[in-house]
Structures are given as structure tokens and as C-alpha cells.
Design a protein around this motif. Structure first.
Motif, PDB file in Angstrom:
ATOM      1  N   GLN A  14      -9.283   8.670  -4.560  1.00 34.01           N
ATOM      2  CA  GLN A  14     -10.300   9.728  -4.579  1.00 34.01           C
ATOM      3  C   GLN A  14      -9.927  10.823  -3.577  1.00 34.01           C
ATOM      4  O   GLN A  14      -9.958  11.998  -3.891  1.00 34.01           O
ATOM      5  CB  GLN A  14     -11.664   9.143  -4.253  1.00 34.01           C
ATOM      6  N   SER A  15      -9.574  10.400  -2.341  1.00 29.87           N
ATOM      7  CA  SER A  15      -9.178  11.378  -1.323  1.00 29.87           C
ATOM      8  C   SER A  15      -8.323  10.691  -0.267  1.00 29.87           C
ATOM      9  O   SER A  15      -8.334   9.475  -0.137  1.00 29.87           O
ATOM     10  CB  SER A  15     -10.405  12.013  -0.665  1.00 29.87           C
ATOM     11  N   ILE A  16      -7.586  11.509   0.476  1.00 34.40           N
ATOM     12  CA  ILE A  16      -6.769  11.022   1.587  1.00 34.40           C
ATOM     13  C   ILE A  16      -7.113  11.866   2.803  1.00 34.40           C
ATOM     14  O   ILE A  16      -7.077  13.097   2.750  1.00 34.40           O
ATOM     15  CB  ILE A  16      -5.260  11.126   1.282  1.00 34.40           C
ATOM     16  N   GLU A  17      -7.423  11.183   3.890  1.00 32.43           N
ATOM     17  CA  GLU A  17      -7.818  11.868   5.128  1.00 32.43           C
ATOM     18  C   GLU A  17      -6.755  11.633   6.196  1.00 32.43           C
ATOM     19  O   GLU A  17      -6.323  10.507   6.408  1.00 32.43           O
ATOM     20  CB  GLU A  17      -9.161  11.299   5.589  1.00 32.43           C
ATOM     21  N   ARG A  18      -6.343  12.698   6.856  1.00 30.66           N
ATOM     22  CA  ARG A  18      -5.378  12.580   7.950  1.00 30.66           C
ATOM     23  C   ARG A  18      -6.121  12.103   9.191  1.00 30.66           C
ATOM     24  O   ARG A  18      -7.135  12.680   9.585  1.00 30.66           O
ATOM     25  CB  ARG A  18      -4.721  13.935   8.215  1.00 30.66           C
ATOM     26  N   GLY A  46       7.384   4.199   9.135  1.00 32.35           N
ATOM     27  CA  GLY A  46       8.241   5.324   8.765  1.00 32.35           C
ATOM     28  C   GLY A  46       7.970   5.888   7.382  1.00 32.35           C
ATOM     29  O   GLY A  46       8.115   7.085   7.149  1.00 32.35           O
ATOM     30  N   TRP A  47       7.564   5.041   6.425  1.00 33.57           N
ATOM     31  CA  TRP A  47       7.356   5.512   5.061  1.00 33.57           C
ATOM     32  C   TRP A  47       6.178   6.479   4.946  1.00 33.57           C
ATOM     33  O   TRP A  47       6.084   7.229   3.969  1.00 33.57           O
ATOM     34  CB  TRP A  47       7.178   4.343   4.089  1.00 33.57           C
ATOM     35  N   VAL A  48       5.307   6.507   5.940  1.00 31.96           N
ATOM     36  CA  VAL A  48       4.133   7.390   5.898  1.00 31.96           C
ATOM     37  C   VAL A  48       4.553   8.857   5.939  1.00 31.96           C
ATOM     38  O   VAL A  48       3.871   9.723   5.396  1.00 31.96           O
ATOM     39  CB  VAL A  48       3.161   7.039   7.048  1.00 31.96           C
ATOM     40  N   TYR A  49       5.707   9.166   6.537  1.00 35.91           N
ATOM     41  CA  TYR A  49       6.198  10.548   6.593  1.00 35.91           C
ATOM     42  C   TYR A  49       6.433  11.116   5.195  1.00 35.91           C
ATOM     43  O   TYR A  49       6.376  12.317   4.986  1.00 35.91           O
ATOM     44  CB  TYR A  49       7.498  10.638   7.395  1.00 35.91           C
ATOM     45  N   ALA A  50       6.723  10.260   4.218  1.00 27.32           N
ATOM     46  CA  ALA A  50       7.033  10.724   2.865  1.00 27.32           C
ATOM     47  C   ALA A  50       5.783  11.015   2.042  1.00 27.32           C
ATOM     48  O   ALA A  50       5.891  11.550   0.934  1.00 27.32           O
ATOM     49  CB  ALA A  50       7.879   9.675   2.151  1.00 27.32           C
ATOM     50  N   LEU A  51       4.602  10.693   2.549  1.00 28.54           N
ATOM     51  CA  LEU A  51       3.372  10.918   1.789  1.00 28.54           C
ATOM     52  C   LEU A  51       3.024  12.397   1.715  1.00 28.54           C
ATOM     53  O   LEU A  51       3.073  13.111   2.715  1.00 28.54           O
ATOM     54  CB  LEU A  51       2.197  10.180   2.437  1.00 28.54           C
ATOM     55  N   VAL A  52       2.667  12.824   0.519  1.00 25.67           N
ATOM     56  CA  VAL A  52       2.165  14.180   0.301  1.00 25.67           C
ATOM     57  C   VAL A  52       0.781  14.003  -0.327  1.00 25.67           C
ATOM     58  O   VAL A  52       0.664  13.805  -1.536  1.00 25.67           O
ATOM     59  CB  VAL A  52       3.091  14.994  -0.625  1.00 25.67           C
ATOM     60  N   PRO A  53      -0.267  14.049   0.496  1.00 23.56           N
ATOM     61  CA  PRO A  53      -1.612  13.753  -0.005  1.00 23.56           C
ATOM     62  C   PRO A  53      -2.021  14.554  -1.234  1.00 23.56           C
ATOM     63  O   PRO A  53      -2.655  14.013  -2.140  1.00 23.56           O
ATOM     64  CB  PRO A  53      -2.512  14.082   1.191  1.00 23.56           C
ATOM     65  N   SER A  54      -1.663  15.817  -1.302  1.00 25.78           N
ATOM     66  CA  SER A  54      -2.070  16.650  -2.436  1.00 25.78           C
ATOM     67  C   SER A  54      -1.465  16.163  -3.757  1.00 25.78           C
ATOM     68  O   SER A  54      -2.008  16.418  -4.825  1.00 25.78           O
ATOM     69  CB  SER A  54      -1.695  18.107  -2.198  1.00 25.78           C
ATOM     70  N   GLN A  55      -0.342  15.453  -3.696  1.00 32.02           N
ATOM     71  CA  GLN A  55       0.293  14.930  -4.903  1.00 32.02           C
ATOM     72  C   GLN A  55      -0.257  13.561  -5.296  1.00 32.02           C
ATOM     73  O   GLN A  55      -0.076  13.127  -6.426  1.00 32.02           O
ATOM     74  CB  GLN A  55       1.804  14.829  -4.714  1.00 32.02           C
ATOM     75  N   ILE A  56      -0.932  12.878  -4.375  1.00 30.69           N
ATOM     76  CA  ILE A  56      -1.429  11.535  -4.631  1.00 30.69           C
ATOM     77  C   ILE A  56      -2.912  11.530  -4.998  1.00 30.69           C
ATOM     78  O   ILE A  56      -3.354  10.709  -5.796  1.00 30.69           O
ATOM     79  CB  ILE A  56      -1.180  10.634  -3.397  1.00 30.69           C
ATOM     80  N   GLU A  57      -3.678  12.444  -4.429  1.00 32.24           N
ATOM     81  CA  GLU A  57      -5.121  12.491  -4.689  1.00 32.24           C
ATOM     82  C   GLU A  57      -5.404  12.677  -6.175  1.00 32.24           C
ATOM     83  O   GLU A  57      -4.783  13.496  -6.836  1.00 32.24           O
ATOM     84  CB  GLU A  57      -5.781  13.610  -3.890  1.00 32.24           C
ATOM     85  N   GLY A  58      -6.312  11.859  -6.699  1.00 31.69           N
ATOM     86  CA  GLY A  58      -6.679  11.930  -8.105  1.00 31.69           C
ATOM     87  C   GLY A  58      -5.804  11.121  -9.034  1.00 31.69           C
ATOM     88  O   GLY A  58      -6.071  11.038 -10.222  1.00 31.69           O
ATOM     89  N   HIS A  71     -10.428  -3.711   8.683  1.00 32.21           N
ATOM     90  CA  HIS A  71     -10.085  -2.830   7.581  1.00 32.21           C
ATOM     91  C   HIS A  71      -8.978  -3.432   6.719  1.00 32.21           C
ATOM     92  O   HIS A  71      -8.456  -4.496   7.031  1.00 32.21           O
ATOM     93  CB  HIS A  71      -9.649  -1.460   8.110  1.00 32.21           C
ATOM     94  N   TYR A  72      -8.632  -2.729   5.658  1.00 31.37           N
ATOM     95  CA  TYR A  72      -7.463  -3.065   4.854  1.00 31.37           C
ATOM     96  C   TYR A  72      -6.336  -2.131   5.264  1.00 31.37           C
ATOM     97  O   TYR A  72      -6.539  -0.951   5.468  1.00 31.37           O
ATOM     98  CB  TYR A  72      -7.751  -2.860   3.365  1.00 31.37           C
ATOM     99  N   GLU A  73      -5.123  -2.670   5.369  1.00 33.35           N
ATOM    100  CA  GLU A  73      -3.980  -1.880   5.802  1.00 33.35           C
ATOM    101  C   GLU A  73      -2.937  -1.834   4.677  1.00 33.35           C
ATOM    102  O   GLU A  73      -2.543  -2.875   4.170  1.00 33.35           O
ATOM    103  CB  GLU A  73      -3.372  -2.492   7.062  1.00 33.35           C
ATOM    104  N   ILE A  74      -2.523  -0.649   4.322  1.00 34.18           N
ATOM    105  CA  ILE A  74      -1.552  -0.451   3.248  1.00 34.18           C
ATOM    106  C   ILE A  74      -0.155  -0.815   3.756  1.00 34.18           C
ATOM    107  O   ILE A  74       0.294  -0.312   4.779  1.00 34.18           O
ATOM    108  CB  ILE A  74      -1.563   1.003   2.757  1.00 34.18           C
ATOM    109  N   LEU A  75       0.524  -1.700   3.027  1.00 32.18           N
ATOM    110  CA  LEU A  75       1.887  -2.089   3.396  1.00 32.18           C
ATOM    111  C   LEU A  75       2.924  -1.270   2.640  1.00 32.18           C
ATOM    112  O   LEU A  75       4.058  -1.135   3.087  1.00 32.18           O
ATOM    113  CB  LEU A  75       2.102  -3.578   3.122  1.00 32.18           C
ATOM    114  N   GLY A  76       2.548  -0.752   1.483  1.00 32.37           N
ATOM    115  CA  GLY A  76       3.476   0.062   0.703  1.00 32.37           C
ATOM    116  C   GLY A  76       2.839   0.548  -0.569  1.00 32.37           C
ATOM    117  O   GLY A  76       1.834   0.026  -1.028  1.00 32.37           O
ATOM    118  N   ILE A  77       3.444   1.584  -1.135  1.00 33.11           N
ATOM    119  CA  ILE A  77       2.988   2.157  -2.398  1.00 33.11           C
ATOM    120  C   ILE A  77       4.113   2.032  -3.388  1.00 33.11           C
ATOM    121  O   ILE A  77       5.247   2.424  -3.115  1.00 33.11           O
ATOM    122  CB  ILE A  77       2.589   3.635  -2.201  1.00 33.11           C
ATOM    123  N   ALA A  78       3.804   1.459  -4.548  1.00 35.74           N
ATOM    124  CA  ALA A  78       4.836   1.261  -5.574  1.00 35.74           C
ATOM    125  C   ALA A  78       4.872   2.422  -6.532  1.00 35.74           C
ATOM    126  O   ALA A  78       3.951   3.113  -6.746  1.00 35.74           O
ATOM    127  CB  ALA A  78       4.554  -0.033  -6.335  1.00 35.74           C
TER     128      ALA A  78
END
Length: 78
Positions: A14-18, A46-58, A71-78
Motif C-alpha cells: 500500500q505504501s512505503i515510509e522512510r 545492504g539490499w535496502v539501498y536498491a529499493l525504489v519505493p515509488s516503483q514498489i508501491e501499489g 514487529h515483522y522484519e523483511i529478510l528479502g524481496i523476491a
């Protein structure tokens, strides 16, 4: 051996918050999903640097995550 359970599921973002950077200056994000769940990226990953929130939202993504104390912690995105 790790003492936490890991899961892999598909979620619609739905959304990504910095969030505030770590002590070492590395970025951190909080993901909000359409089912009401919230997850955060790990500190100093280190993989968090590659995230572009505007491309992932929605979009719908497959996430590997673990349960943490508060909380839940993200280990990776496939």
C-alpha cells in the motif's frame, strides 16, 4: 541456529515510509500492506539501498520475513 520462524508470502504494498537512518547512516523503511500488516527492513542491510519505493508501491511482491519481538522484519524481496 536462529531462534525465529521465517515465512514467505505474497503481499500488495500500500505504501512505503522512510524511517530514521541507523547509527551507521544506512536507510530503513516501513512497508504497509493492504491487509493491514506492517513490516520493517533490517538495520544495516545492504539490499535496502536498491529499493525504489515509488516503483514498489501499489504492486504485489513476494516477501521473506521473520517475526521479531515487536514487529515483522523483511529478510528479502523476491
Amino acid at each position: 541456529m536462529a531462534n525465529y520462524m521465517t515465512f514467505t508470502n505474497t503481499f500488495k504494498v500500500q505504501s512505503i515510509e522512510r524511517l530514521k537512518n541507523s547509527r551507521n547512516g544506512n536507510p530503513k523503511f516501513k512497508f504497509n500492506f493492504d491487509n493491514g500488516m506492517e513490516m520493517v527492513t533490517p538495520t544495516d542491510a545492504g539490499w535496502v539501498y536498491a529499493l525504489v519505493p515509488s516503483q514498489i508501491e501499489g504492486t504485489t511482491i513476494k516477501i521473506k520475513y521473520k517475526t521479531a519481538r515487536k514487529h515483522y522484519e523483511i529478510l528479502g524481496i523476491a
